[in-house]
Design a protein around this motif. Structure first.
Motif, short mmCIF file in Angstrom:
data_model
loop_
_atom_site.label_atom_id
_atom_site.label_comp_id
_atom_site.label_asym_id
_atom_site.label_seq_id
_atom_site.Cartn_x
_atom_site.Cartn_y
_atom_site.Cartn_z
N ASN A 1 0.65 7.15 6.74
CA ASN A 1 0.00 6.10 6.64
C ASN A 1 0.93 5.01 6.07
OD1 ASN A 1 -2.54 6.82 7.45
ND2 ASN A 1 -3.02 7.92 5.85
N ALA A 2 2.34 5.29 6.60
CA ALA A 2 3.28 4.34 5.94
C ALA A 2 3.78 3.45 7.01
CB ALA A 2 4.38 5.46 5.52
N GLY A 3 3.02 3.11 7.94
CA GLY A 3 3.62 2.33 8.91
C GLY A 3 3.63 0.83 8.57
N GLY A 4 2.99 0.46 7.47
CA GLY A 4 2.83 -1.16 6.98
C GLY A 4 4.25 -1.47 6.82
N PRO A 5 5.35 -0.86 6.07
CA PRO A 5 6.32 -1.32 5.76
C PRO A 5 7.37 -1.52 6.78
CG PRO A 5 5.95 0.19 4.04
CD PRO A 5 4.97 0.28 5.23
N VAL A 6 7.25 -0.40 7.76
CA VAL A 6 8.09 -0.59 8.80
C VAL A 6 7.83 -1.86 9.62
CG1 VAL A 6 8.78 0.49 11.44
CG2 VAL A 6 8.48 1.82 9.06
N ASN B 1 1.04 -1.33 -0.03
CA ASN B 1 0.07 -0.15 -0.25
C ASN B 1 0.85 1.23 0.02
OD1 ASN B 1 0.81 -0.31 2.68
ND2 ASN B 1 -1.06 0.53 3.47
N THR B 2 2.25 1.11 -0.05
CA THR B 2 2.97 2.13 -0.17
C THR B 2 2.82 2.78 -1.60
OG1 THR B 2 4.83 0.95 -0.74
CG2 THR B 2 4.77 1.43 1.35
N VAL B 3 2.53 1.96 -2.60
CA VAL B 3 2.16 2.48 -3.76
C VAL B 3 0.99 3.31 -3.87
CG1 VAL B 3 1.78 1.69 -6.17
CG2 VAL B 3 3.33 0.34 -4.79
#
Length: 257
Positions: free
Chosen positions: A160-165, A35-37
């Motif tokens: 909203n970029a916590g997913g990759p971390v 979802n970073t894309v």
């Protein structure tokens, strides 16, 4: 005023947002971090700060589907270990958003994502054996959990970029595919709901953003169902490579935008 003109967007721009919403659903049930894309697409079509407010309710909708799909596979000791540090990261991220402009936010998050991906690849190449998630709870992994937790809370609040971390943390902790997805699903449902009052207080969520969400949420479910179908056709090694690759792509997109 209808949903298509709320942000003065064209039909093609709405189509891009619809594809991004589909990717949100897919990432929650298949390749976390993809979802970073979506984050990059939303930030390209909408004002960068406002895009985080539009994206948050869509993420929550996808989180609900993911929890229903993988709830039996969640590892709660890991979640309880992370939550206090994540709460601190959310507060720090809220303060950061008060003064940081879009360029500072994008550069900071992109650098963090690339650093986390590099650390994870290095750890996996030098480790003699995969870690055990239960062992992480009882050993020196406490410091690592707190570090990733603060970074995860910070990045999820500001972009909203916590997913990759969190993906990098769960991979480094030795989670297999379904345990990874189940733990991640509960983690982000709880964290994203807790972010709502902060985002509303900063003016990132309002009536117009919610109307746009109402039009886009219909694309989240097909993406989640596609991810549910695909995840059982992706082996563990490919799954891990896709998660890391999505993290690197997302980090580069934020740095080069």
């Amino acid at each position: 005023m209808n949903t298509m003109t709320l942000w003065h967007i064209s039909g093609w721009e709405f189509a891009a947002l619809a594809v991004a919403a589909l990717l949100v659903g897919f990432s929650k049930t298949a390749v976390s971090g993809a979802n970073t894309v979506s984050l990059a697409i939303f930030a390209a079509v909408l004002p960068a700060r406002a895009s985080t407010g539009v994206l948050l309710p869509l993420l929550i909708a996808a989180d609900v589907v993911a929890v229903q799909t993988y709830r039996r596979h969640a590892h709660w000791p890991t979640l309880w270990r992370l939550f206090p540090a994540v709460a601190a990261g959310v507060v720090i991220g809220t303060v950061f958003l008060v003064w940081a402009d879009d360029t500072v936010v994008r550069t900071s998050i992109g650098a963090i994502l690339l650093f986390m991906a590099g650390v994870t690849v290095w750890r996996r190449r030098t480790a003699e054996a995969p870690e055990d998630p239960d062992a992480v709870v009882t050993r020196a992994g406490r410091l690592k959990a707190r570090s990733y937790g603060v970074l995860g809370g910070f990045t999820t609040m500001v972009a909203n970029a916590g997913g990759p971390v969190m993906s990098m943390y769960l991979l480094s902790a030795g989670f297999r595919k379904l345990g990874f997805l189940g733990t991640s699903a509960f983690f982000f449902l709880i964290v994203n709901i807790s972010k709502l009052p902060f985002s509303a207080g900063l003016g990132l969520i309002d009536g117009r953003s919610l109307l746009l969400d109402a039009a886009l949420v219909a694309f989240v479910l097909p993406g989640a169902l596609l991810g549910k179908w695909a995840v059982h056709r992706i082996n563990q090694r490919l799954f891990e490579r896709l998660v890391i690759a999505a993290t690197v792509v997302g980090g580069l997109q934020l740095l080069l935008k």
